[in-house]
Design an enzyme around this catalytic site. Structure first.
Site, short mmCIF file in Angstrom:
data_model
loop_
_atom_site.label_atom_id
_atom_site.label_comp_id
_atom_site.label_asym_id
_atom_site.label_seq_id
_atom_site.Cartn_x
_atom_site.Cartn_y
_atom_site.Cartn_z
N ASP A 36 -1.84 -7.10 8.20
CA ASP A 36 -2.70 -5.97 7.89
C ASP A 36 -3.95 -6.53 7.22
O ASP A 36 -3.88 -7.04 6.09
CB ASP A 36 -1.96 -4.97 6.97
CG ASP A 36 -2.77 -3.70 6.76
OD1 ASP A 36 -3.88 -3.59 7.29
OD2 ASP A 36 -2.26 -2.79 6.07
N TRP A 39 0.86 -1.20 0.00
CA TRP A 39 0.00 0.00 0.00
C TRP A 39 0.89 1.24 0.00
O TRP A 39 1.88 1.30 0.76
CB TRP A 39 -0.89 -0.03 1.25
CG TRP A 39 -1.83 1.13 1.38
CD1 TRP A 39 -2.58 1.71 0.39
CD2 TRP A 39 -2.13 1.84 2.59
NE1 TRP A 39 -3.34 2.74 0.92
CE2 TRP A 39 -3.08 2.84 2.27
CE3 TRP A 39 -1.71 1.73 3.91
CZ2 TRP A 39 -3.61 3.71 3.21
CZ3 TRP A 39 -2.23 2.60 4.85
CH2 TRP A 39 -3.17 3.58 4.50
N LYS A 79 -13.81 -0.77 4.95
CA LYS A 79 -14.34 -1.36 3.72
C LYS A 79 -15.50 -2.31 4.03
O LYS A 79 -16.56 -2.22 3.43
CB LYS A 79 -13.25 -2.14 2.97
CG LYS A 79 -11.86 -1.54 3.07
CD LYS A 79 -11.61 -0.36 2.15
CE LYS A 79 -10.27 0.27 2.48
NZ LYS A 79 -9.79 1.24 1.56
C1 LMR Z 1 -6.71 3.06 -0.82
O1 LMR Z 1 -5.71 2.33 -0.83
O2 LMR Z 1 -7.13 3.64 -1.83
C2 LMR Z 1 -7.50 3.23 0.44
O3 LMR Z 1 -7.00 2.39 1.43
C3 LMR Z 1 -7.63 4.64 0.86
C4 LMR Z 1 -6.34 5.24 1.36
O4 LMR Z 1 -6.34 5.77 2.47
O5 LMR Z 1 -5.32 5.21 0.66
#
Ligand code: LMR
Length: 397
Positions: free
Chosen positions: A210, A129, A245
């Protein structure tokens, strides 16, 4: 104090969301930020959430402080959702605190790691992420990465990942996405978790799971298979969960951090240190999201309603994955997009370059993250044709 500061860069995900909102073009498509969307492109409030909010308004009788760990009904319920009747719960080896969203849980986990073992490195999958590195670096953690995603085949680099995890030193922390890997949609298969658990045990690294998408891949239990396998194998573990989510509670900022210790007394001690970190950062979590989730998870009729709504969201995303594959094939493009249907959760990489992502945005008002991560929930029967034809145009030129 501020006069020398330069403006920071836009956030790669949230910056895009702001850009999309400003775009006046009709028919624009948001495949950027990771939120569920219905057929009309709307992110709905679940019916069970409406009902839980109605109940809360009628039942709440105080706005007094709740404490650093948050609402105990919520923390017990969220722990049970992740771990079911796992022996670590029976043995009082789990301590859970409510946090402001999954990101709050990650930050508190980082503070706890830094406090407990300042020299520990945190290992992130390559790729992860977009916000993971900065959340952990902001808490002073040193980062390393391990192989995870293979771009040419859009699949897991299983052998390279296992070989790298087999080298992680004792005391380091390894972050693993429990399901619906963000950004690739490529998950660790159920059968591989015991092998990872054995490596964690042998090497003595601490897994940090996570789990931001429980229920979005297969179902609530199957999505937690990795969490439960690791919890059974290792003496110590951290688990960050999010209700953004699966309960659609994005803006309420509700999540949890659970720590598993090697016995009840060390868990209690480590839990008190975790609370100390929380007290230093934000003192106590906000109450509203937890009050909603606690009601949903403790009233059988609401729980059943939530599970139905969660199933409907998951099935719609799967339908959009299948539809994307068939419509892209129907454009006559030579490229094989069948990987989209094999991947899980909200995201897949489309596998196009940054200039092509930019053309989709500027010429066709289709928004993707610059890495070509697309949110499949942004597609619908109404816009899929336009999306597929626009992508075909960009790929042909
Ligand atoms: C995403 O990855 O788009 C979501 O988890 C929102 C974020 O906070 O980045």
């Amino acid at each position: 104090m501020f006069s020398h500061l330069q403006a920071g860069p836009d956030d790669p995900i949230l910056g895009l969301m702001a850009q999309f909102r400003k775009d006046p073009r009709a028919g624009k498509i948001d495949l950027g930020v990771g939120v569920y969307r219905d057929q009309a492109g709307h992110t709905p409030i679940l019916d069970c959430v409406h009902e839980a909010e109605r109940l809360r308004l009628a039942e709440e009788d105080s706005k007094s402080y709740q404490g650093m760990a948050g609402d105990p009904v919520f923390t017990a319920a969220i722990e049970a959702l992740a771990l079911a009747e796992h022996p670590v719960r029976r043995d009082h080896r789990v301590f859970t605190a409510q946090t402001p969203g999954g990101t709050g849980a990650l930050r508190v986990a980082a503070e706890l790691i830094r406090h407990s073992r300042p020299d520990a490195c945190l290992w992130l999958p390559d790729v992860s992420w977009a916000n993971h590195p900065s959340v952990f670096q902001a808490a002073g953690l040193r980062l390393r990465d391990y192989p995870y995603y293979d771009a040419p085949t859009q699949s897991l680099r299983t052998d390279a990942m296992l070989a790298s995890l087999a080298q992680v030193p004792s005391g380091d922390v390894v972050l693993l996405h429990a399901c619906c890997h963000n950004p690739s949609g490529v998950d660790i298969p159920a059968g591989l978790w015991p092998e990872i658990a054995a490596l964690a045990q042998r090497q003595g690294f601490v897994p940090l799971l996570d789990m931001a998408y429980q229920g979005f891949a297969e179902d609530l239990d199957r999505d937690a298979v990795g969490v439960r396998a690791l919890a059974a194998a290792v003496p110590e573990m951290l688990l960050c969960t999010s209700c953004s989510k699966n309960f659609g509670l994005y803006r309420e900022r509700i999540g949890a951090l659970s720590l598993i210790g090697d016995c009840a007394s060390t868990t209690t001690a480590a839990g008190s240190v975790m609370l100390g970190r929380i007290r230093n950062i934000y003192s106590m979590p906000p109450a509203h999201g937890a009050a909603i989730v606690a009601r949903i998870l403790t009233r059988p009729a609401l729980t059943a309603q939530w599970q139905d709504e969660l199933t409907a969201m998951r099935e719609r995303i799967r339908r959009m994955r299948a539809l994307a594959v068939s419509r892209l094939a129907a454009t006559g493009l030579q490229r094989d997009f069948s990987f989209i249907e094999r991947q899980r959760g909200l995201f897949s990489f489309l596998g196009i370059d940054a200039a092509q992502v930019e053309r989709l945005r500027s010429e066709f008002a289709i928004y993707l993250v610059g890495s070509s991560r697309m949110n499949l929930a942004g597609l619908s029967e109404g816009n899929i044709e336009y999306f597929a034809n626009s992508l075909a145009t960009v790929l042909r030129q």
